[in-house]
Design a protein around this motif. Sequence first.
Motif, PDB file in Angstrom:
ATOM      1  N   ASP A  73       0.824  -1.210   0.000  1.00  0.00           N
ATOM      2  CA  ASP A  73       0.000   0.000   0.000  1.00  0.00           C
ATOM      3  C   ASP A  73       0.859   1.261   0.000  1.00  0.00           C
ATOM      4  O   ASP A  73       0.463   2.293  -0.554  1.00  0.00           O
ATOM      5  N   THR A  81       2.075   1.700  -3.638  1.00  0.00           N
ATOM      6  CA  THR A  81       1.049   2.267  -4.516  1.00  0.00           C
ATOM      7  C   THR A  81       0.856   3.760  -4.250  1.00  0.00           C
ATOM      8  O   THR A  81       0.514   4.515  -5.162  1.00  0.00           O
ATOM      9  N   ARG A  82       1.089   4.193  -3.010  1.00  0.00           N
ATOM     10  CA  ARG A  82       1.038   5.629  -2.714  1.00  0.00           C
ATOM     11  C   ARG A  82       2.138   6.374  -3.454  1.00  0.00           C
ATOM     12  O   ARG A  82       1.952   7.514  -3.893  1.00  0.00           O
ATOM     13  N   GLU A 140      -1.946 -10.304  -5.207  1.00  0.00           N
ATOM     14  CA  GLU A 140      -1.492  -8.916  -5.118  1.00  0.00           C
ATOM     15  C   GLU A 140      -1.291  -8.310  -6.505  1.00  0.00           C
ATOM     16  O   GLU A 140      -1.675  -7.158  -6.757  1.00  0.00           O
ATOM     17  N   SER A 183      -6.243  -1.834 -10.512  1.00  0.00           N
ATOM     18  CA  SER A 183      -6.337  -0.522  -9.877  1.00  0.00           C
ATOM     19  C   SER A 183      -6.901   0.525 -10.838  1.00  0.00           C
ATOM     20  O   SER A 183      -6.685   0.464 -12.053  1.00  0.00           O
TER      21      SER A 183
END
Length: 236
Positions: free
Chosen positions: A150, A153-154, A176, A183
Amino acid sequence: AAPPSALASLLNGDGPPAPHHCPAREGEPPSPDHGLPPDHDPAPEPCWDGLHTCKAHELLRAALHNPTTPAEAVTPFADHPSRLLRWPLAARRDLPPEAYETLARDPVPGIRAELAENPAIGDDVMRALADDACHDVRRALAGNPRIPLDVLTRLAGRTRTGTAPLPRTDSASPTEIAALAASADPAVRMLAARRRDLPAGLLDALAADPDAKVAGAGPARPGAPGSRRGWPRCRR
């Protein structure tokens, strides 16, 4: 090789080195390869007298770089006034969490960038570094093999990470990778597209992505339109 106890004594001040001549002139310490311009380093080094101070600094740096030096002797240097003595700690993998937390607040971007690559740092430190104002720190963090997905992805939409697959996405599970590929953010889908071992269905879906950067991020497929691998060799 010096035994760990001797290295610890050197750092603790129990075994100060004898003065030796050093070619460095007063106020001009040897210049390390920082990888950053001088104006990125806000804290000046202590005065170098060209004799004992310079040699002692060199010995301390060598001890801090030595992986056999006990972590408990190294840890107090995390907030040392000299950036040259703090820097070696950023790459060590045996320090307590509080040392990494201190280094994550270091004023020198190069130290924070080296820390960001260190797989020994904890998730809390990684999350803090993900908000670092320095792009090089965030880029280094993206290459950390233990970065939480996570957090990666940020970073995806605001950090240039090159075109090669990242270690964390290379080790991602099929679930994953499927989540990355689904996304809504094209920068995140691009992370999945860089994998070289995607299943055919997922590879085809990403190759047909409406975002051209995502579609072009994956490996060329033999026989696919525009793929040089599928073309016959030119004959003269």
